[in-house]
Write a protein that holds these residues in place. Structure first.
Motif, PDB file in Angstrom:
ATOM      1  N   GLU A  58     -18.258  19.206  15.455  1.00 42.82           N
ATOM      2  CA  GLU A  58     -18.392  19.363  16.918  1.00 42.82           C
ATOM      3  C   GLU A  58     -19.665  20.099  17.306  1.00 42.82           C
ATOM      4  N   ARG A  59     -19.999  21.101  16.509  1.00 42.75           N
ATOM      5  CA  ARG A  59     -21.205  21.896  16.810  1.00 42.75           C
ATOM      6  C   ARG A  59     -22.484  21.097  16.557  1.00 42.75           C
ATOM      7  N   LEU A  60     -22.412  20.138  15.638  1.00 37.71           N
ATOM      8  CA  LEU A  60     -23.631  19.380  15.302  1.00 37.71           C
ATOM      9  C   LEU A  60     -23.834  18.167  16.211  1.00 37.71           C
ATOM     10  N   LEU A  61     -22.737  17.588  16.667  1.00 35.50           N
ATOM     11  CA  LEU A  61     -22.825  16.345  17.450  1.00 35.50           C
ATOM     12  C   LEU A  61     -23.814  16.396  18.626  1.00 35.50           C
ATOM     13  N   PRO A  62     -23.835  17.501  19.404  1.00 32.04           N
ATOM     14  CA  PRO A  62     -24.744  17.505  20.562  1.00 32.04           C
ATOM     15  C   PRO A  62     -26.232  17.480  20.206  1.00 32.04           C
ATOM     16  N   VAL A  63     -26.579  17.774  18.951  1.00 31.69           N
ATOM     17  CA  VAL A  63     -28.014  17.911  18.636  1.00 31.69           C
ATOM     18  C   VAL A  63     -28.514  16.889  17.611  1.00 31.69           C
ATOM     19  N   CYS A  64     -27.766  15.786  17.466  1.00 32.19           N
ATOM     20  CA  CYS A  64     -28.272  14.752  16.554  1.00 32.19           C
ATOM     21  C   CYS A  64     -27.776  13.384  17.014  1.00 32.19           C
ATOM     22  N   ARG A  65     -28.242  12.352  16.312  1.00 34.07           N
ATOM     23  CA  ARG A  65     -27.904  10.982  16.720  1.00 34.07           C
ATOM     24  C   ARG A  65     -26.469  10.619  16.320  1.00 34.07           C
ATOM     25  N   GLN A  66     -26.045  11.109  15.154  1.00 38.20           N
ATOM     26  CA  GLN A  66     -24.748  10.695  14.602  1.00 38.20           C
ATOM     27  C   GLN A  66     -24.349  11.705  13.526  1.00 38.20           C
ATOM     28  N   VAL A  67     -23.048  11.976  13.416  1.00 38.08           N
ATOM     29  CA  VAL A  67     -22.592  12.834  12.321  1.00 38.08           C
ATOM     30  C   VAL A  67     -21.629  12.031  11.442  1.00 38.08           C
ATOM     31  N   ASP A  68     -21.908  11.991  10.145  1.00 39.35           N
ATOM     32  CA  ASP A  68     -21.007  11.345   9.185  1.00 39.35           C
ATOM     33  C   ASP A  68     -20.457  12.415   8.244  1.00 39.35           C
ATOM     34  N   THR A  69     -19.440  12.024   7.489  1.00 37.65           N
ATOM     35  CA  THR A  69     -18.889  12.996   6.536  1.00 37.65           C
ATOM     36  C   THR A  69     -18.720  12.340   5.167  1.00 37.65           C
ATOM     37  N   PHE A  70     -18.915  13.148   4.148  1.00 39.60           N
ATOM     38  CA  PHE A  70     -18.640  12.695   2.774  1.00 39.60           C
ATOM     39  C   PHE A  70     -17.759  13.770   2.144  1.00 39.60           C
ATOM     40  N   ILE A  71     -16.505  13.407   1.907  1.00 43.54           N
ATOM     41  CA  ILE A  71     -15.550  14.384   1.348  1.00 43.54           C
ATOM     42  C   ILE A  71     -15.255  13.974  -0.102  1.00 43.54           C
ATOM     43  N   PHE A  72     -15.318  14.947  -0.993  1.00 48.42           N
ATOM     44  CA  PHE A  72     -15.007  14.661  -2.398  1.00 48.42           C
ATOM     45  C   PHE A  72     -13.921  15.630  -2.882  1.00 48.42           C
ATOM     46  N   PRO A  73     -13.189  15.269  -3.941  1.00 51.10           N
ATOM     47  CA  PRO A  73     -12.115  16.148  -4.419  1.00 51.10           C
ATOM     48  C   PRO A  73     -12.672  17.499  -4.885  1.00 51.10           C
ATOM     49  N   ALA A  74     -11.979  18.591  -4.534  1.00 50.24           N
ATOM     50  CA  ALA A  74     -12.460  19.932  -4.896  1.00 50.24           C
ATOM     51  C   ALA A  74     -12.397  20.141  -6.405  1.00 50.24           C
ATOM     52  N   GLY A  75     -13.304  20.946  -6.926  1.00 51.26           N
ATOM     53  CA  GLY A  75     -13.248  21.319  -8.344  1.00 51.26           C
ATOM     54  C   GLY A  75     -14.586  21.177  -9.033  1.00 51.26           C
ATOM     55  N   GLU A  76     -14.871  22.150  -9.931  1.00 53.08           N
ATOM     56  CA  GLU A  76     -16.130  22.136 -10.686  1.00 53.08           C
ATOM     57  C   GLU A  76     -16.293  20.818 -11.457  1.00 53.08           C
ATOM     58  N   GLU A  77     -15.173  20.221 -11.888  1.00 58.15           N
ATOM     59  CA  GLU A  77     -15.269  18.986 -12.686  1.00 58.15           C
ATOM     60  C   GLU A  77     -15.812  17.811 -11.868  1.00 58.15           C
ATOM     61  N   GLN A  78     -15.877  17.993 -10.539  1.00 54.08           N
ATOM     62  CA  GLN A  78     -16.452  16.923  -9.690  1.00 54.08           C
ATOM     63  C   GLN A  78     -17.963  17.070  -9.539  1.00 54.08           C
ATOM     64  N   LYS A  79     -18.496  18.169 -10.074  1.00 53.84           N
ATOM     65  CA  LYS A  79     -19.937  18.411  -9.897  1.00 53.84           C
ATOM     66  C   LYS A  79     -20.686  17.621 -10.966  1.00 53.84           C
ATOM     67  N   ASN A  80     -20.725  16.321 -10.792  1.00 52.15           N
ATOM     68  CA  ASN A  80     -21.345  15.473 -11.814  1.00 52.15           C
ATOM     69  C   ASN A  80     -22.054  14.290 -11.164  1.00 52.15           C
TER      70      ASN A  80
END
Ligand code: GLY
Length: 373
Positions: A58-80
């Motif tokens: 919500e805070r970013l929407l007014p100051v850019c063209r579009q906001v997208d999201t990329f959600i990944f599963p939590a955990g150090e093992e995902q840092k690859n």
């Protein structure tokens, strides 16, 4: 109250670190980066997204063209690289180009991974850091180290890529577990030990308020830790020299972390590692026994471990040999010349490391074998 530090490289201002008690100023700070025509993709893990994603979006929407999201599963093992690949795919699907920007919202894993994605996608796009753990607020979000783990090797693949902004909302500390908070304190105490004895004593004097997560005191603490880290990375952004001081406690700490198969939080391993390094410093006559005892007491006040079990000294010493901090066959060990003054030492022997470890590894460990046995 807003606190602000600017990070310079070659005397040019590169990015601001902004400390706040809310996300209220995020819109304004991002707008200053000239984002109106940009698409912004917020990268967050599955733990942080439910907590802060909607508000940040919500805070970013007014100051850019579009906001997208990329959600990944939590955990150090995902840092690859697989998660980075998923991120590239998402960005390509949404036609992100060089003018667009990533937003790392979360802890160290998210910041490192998103930063690496930003460093490499289309040979580099901009990103901002919104760190939500103490560890990322005081350490990993500052200084432009990005990267992912590769097989069993931590942070083995990466790049230096500076963010355009680091925005810390100190109140995100409220959603950290006790363990995560203490882990961050490992890096905080390290900052005092390596660069500023009065800050170290200030931390001891304010231990109760810090552990209660008093936001004013925590903001002061994060500011001072950021200042110390900023000053170090400005002088040596790519770790050719003194940036290695930030690795105080990490040589033995990383080895312990690896042997514990990453079940012990990073900051806890660093804390045990810097206690062992301080023991070596004391044996060399740089610290007094009183200073060492005071350090133990400080660590107890911050609920940090002072011992580790289930790890053998020989295995730690073996793991040290494979550490990234090896340089042309010698170990760049960080010792304290005095409290608040660290230096790089390439002469620390296996025996000295064993003596340091003897103070932190509990009795059930096997005695240290001599080299070649
Ligand atoms: N965390 C150590 C560094 O940024 O150099």
């Amino acid at each position: 109250m807003t606190d602000r530090l600017c990070v310079h490289l070659d005397e040019k201002p590169i990015y601001d670190i902004v400390l706040e008690q809310s996300f209220d100023r995020l819109t304004e700070e991002v707008q200053k980066l000239g984002t109106e025509k940009k698409k912004l993709c917020i990268v967050a893990d599955s733990n942080v997204a439910p907590l802060y994603l909607e508000e940040v979006k919500e805070r970013l929407l007014p100051v850019c063209r579009q906001v997208d999201t990329f959600i990944f599963p939590a955990g150090e093992e995902q840092k690859n690289l697989n998660t980075v690949r998923d991120l590239y795919e998402a960005l390509i699907r949404k036609a992100y180009d060089r003018n667009d920007m990533l937003v790392a919202l979360g802890g160290g894993v998210t910041g490192d991974l998103c930063g690496f994605g930003a460093a490499t996608y289309l040979r580099g796009i901009s990103f901002i850091q919104i760190p939500t753990t103490l560890l990322s607020q005081v350490d990993s979000s500052i200084g432009g180290k990005t990267g992912v783990d590769f097989d069993a090797y931590k942070n083995m693949v990466g790049a230096f890529h500076m963010p355009k902004l680091v925005y810390t909302n100190v109140r995100t500390l409220a959603t950290l577990s006790e363990e995560q908070f203490i882990s961050g304190m490992g890096e905080v105490v390290k900052h005092g030990l390596i660069k500023n004895a009065s800050y170290y004593h200030w931390l001891i004097d304010h231990a109760e308020a810090i552990m209660k997560r008093d936001y004013q005191i925590c903001q002061q603490m994060i500011l001072e830790s950021n200042r110390i880290k900023r000053d170090v990375v400005e002088l040596d952004p790519t770790e050719k020299g003194d940036r290695a001081l930030l690795n105080f406690g990490h040589t033995l700490g990383h080895a312990i972390e690896k042997l514990k198969e990453f079940t012990m939080p990073h900051g806890h391993c660093v804390a045990v590692g810097f206690l062992a390094a301080s023991e070596i410093s004391a044996r060399r006559g740089y610290l007094t026994r009183e200073e060492l005892n005071q350090l133990r007491a400080a660590m107890a006040a911050f609920h940090m471990p002072v011992t580790v079990d289930g790890v053998e000294a020989d295995d730690v010493l073996e793991a040290v040999k494979h550490d990234k901090k090896m340089d042309a066959g010698t170990i760049k060990f960080i010792l304290l010349k005095q409290m608040g003054d660290a230096y790089v030492d390439r002469t620390v022997s296996r025996e000295e490391m064993a003596q340091g470890l003897a103070c932190v590894l509990t009795d059930e460990n096997a005695p240290v074998r001599q080299q070649g046995e």
